[in-house]
Write an enzyme that holds these catalytic residues in place. Structure first.
Site, short mmCIF file in Angstrom:
data_model
loop_
_atom_site.label_atom_id
_atom_site.label_comp_id
_atom_site.label_asym_id
_atom_site.label_seq_id
_atom_site.Cartn_x
_atom_site.Cartn_y
_atom_site.Cartn_z
N ASP A 32 0.79 -1.25 0.00
CA ASP A 32 0.00 0.00 0.00
C ASP A 32 0.82 1.30 0.00
O ASP A 32 0.46 2.26 0.70
CB ASP A 32 -0.95 0.01 1.21
CG ASP A 32 -1.95 -1.13 1.18
OD1 ASP A 32 -1.90 -1.94 0.24
OD2 ASP A 32 -2.75 -1.24 2.13
N LYS B 144 -6.68 -4.88 -3.04
CA LYS B 144 -7.30 -5.52 -1.88
C LYS B 144 -8.33 -4.59 -1.24
O LYS B 144 -8.08 -3.39 -1.10
CB LYS B 144 -6.21 -5.93 -0.86
CG LYS B 144 -5.41 -4.77 -0.28
CD LYS B 144 -4.25 -5.32 0.53
CE LYS B 144 -3.49 -4.28 1.29
NZ LYS B 144 -4.21 -3.56 2.32
N THR C 64 0.54 0.72 6.65
CA THR C 64 1.24 1.14 7.84
C THR C 64 1.61 -0.09 8.66
O THR C 64 0.96 -1.13 8.57
CB THR C 64 0.37 2.09 8.72
OG1 THR C 64 -0.79 1.40 9.17
CG2 THR C 64 -0.02 3.33 7.99
N CYS D 103 -1.97 -2.43 7.88
CA CYS D 103 -1.95 -3.36 6.75
C CYS D 103 -0.73 -4.28 6.73
O CYS D 103 -0.82 -5.42 6.28
CB CYS D 103 -2.10 -2.59 5.45
SG CYS D 103 -3.74 -1.86 5.30
N1 TIU Z 1 -2.61 0.34 4.37
C1 TIU Z 1 -3.06 0.62 5.59
O1 TIU Z 1 -2.36 0.44 6.59
N2 TIU Z 1 -4.34 1.15 5.71
C2 TIU Z 1 -4.74 1.97 6.71
O2 TIU Z 1 -5.88 2.41 6.76
N3 TIU Z 1 -3.80 2.30 7.65
C3 TIU Z 1 -3.94 3.19 8.67
O3 TIU Z 1 -3.01 3.25 9.48
N4 TIU Z 1 -5.01 3.94 8.77
#
Ligand code: TIU
Length: 245
Positions: free
Chosen positions: A29, A134, A163, A167
């Site tokens: 991501d 995803k 993060t 994720c």
């Molecule tokens: N990719 C991911 O971690 N999605 C999130 O929403 N992370 C947050 O920390 N909000």
């Protein structure tokens, strides 16, 4: 050295031994919505600056991984333009003024095909590298990631991205339950919260590596150097032909 020789990377709780031919890099991501102002992260009240330190180490790692001819996979969190795959609970969570599917400065937030949903230019996928779209936090939920990894004979993963506690952690836990070894690189994963960065990594390596290993990208990049495939072969020395025109 051939691509099938095992490599050993310093890591916690103990060194990570892996066979590059059966290992994939999974970059989670690294999307504009999470790393640039005006996207989903901003809508949730986060400071995207906290994540941007991961870009350069990921860029160097991806270059070394590609140079070694290994499999790199990219993921993106997001939803169909009609939002049919967006759980109502996820849509309203946080009570933000703008939420998933609403129009922001980089297009509709976390919607596939919108500029903000795409991967940042520094880490843009190369032709042939699978991109996993995803709908959830984990990269295995409602995707074909497991099938792609199985079809390529992959049993070990190097996991980076954002993060750390959301994720990345969710994906590592999903991978662990499916039998994959995961090495998480601390300089290549990021959180909007330092305490969650620290805890997210601690939870992976605790209890003898309950979910996997934690290492750093510089050690991995150094270990990959001998695998680099020359981009242009040296020009063969051809003896001059006598009498050639
Ligand atoms: N990719 C991911 O971690 N999605 C999130 O929403 N992370 C947050 O920390 N909000």
């Amino acid at each position: 050295m051939t691509a099938s020789a095992a490599l050993t990377i310093p890591a916690e709780p103990y060194p990570f031994v892996f066979d590059p031919a059966h290992c994939a890099l999974v970059i989670i991501d690294m999307q504009r919505d999470f790393l640039e102002p005006g996207g989903f992260a901003t809508a949730l009240g986060n400071d995207v600056g906290m994540l941007r330190r991961t870009i350069e180490p990921n860029r160097k790692l991806l270059a070394a991984w590609r140079a070694a001819g290994l499999l790199a996979i990219h993921t993106r969190e997001g939803h169909r333009p009609d939002l049919a795959d967006l759980p109502p609970a996820k849509k309203v969570r946080g009570h933000g003024e703008i939420t998933i599917g609403d129009k922001g400065p980089m297009g509709r937030i976390l919607v596939r095909g919108e500029p903000g949903h795409d991967i940042i230019p520094e880490l843009y996928p190369a032709a042939g590298e699978p991109v996993i779209d995803k709908p959830g936090k984990g990269a295995f939920f409602a995707t074909d990631l497991h099938a792609i990894l199985q079809n390529r004979g992959i049993s070990q993963l190097v996991v980076t991205g954002v993060t750390t506690e959301v994720c990345v952690n969710t994906t590592v836990r999903e991978a662990n339950d499916r039998g994959y070894d995961c090495l998480v690189l601390e300089d290549c994963v990021g959180s909007y919260f330092q305490a969650f960065q620290d805890a997210g990594l601690a939870m992976i390596r605790a209890q003898g590596g309950i979910f996997g290993w934690v290492g750093t990208s510089s050690d991995l990049v150094a270990a990959l150097a001998p695998l680099a495939i020359p981009t242009s072969a040296p020009a063969p020395s051809v003896p001059a032909l006598k009498g050639a025109a």
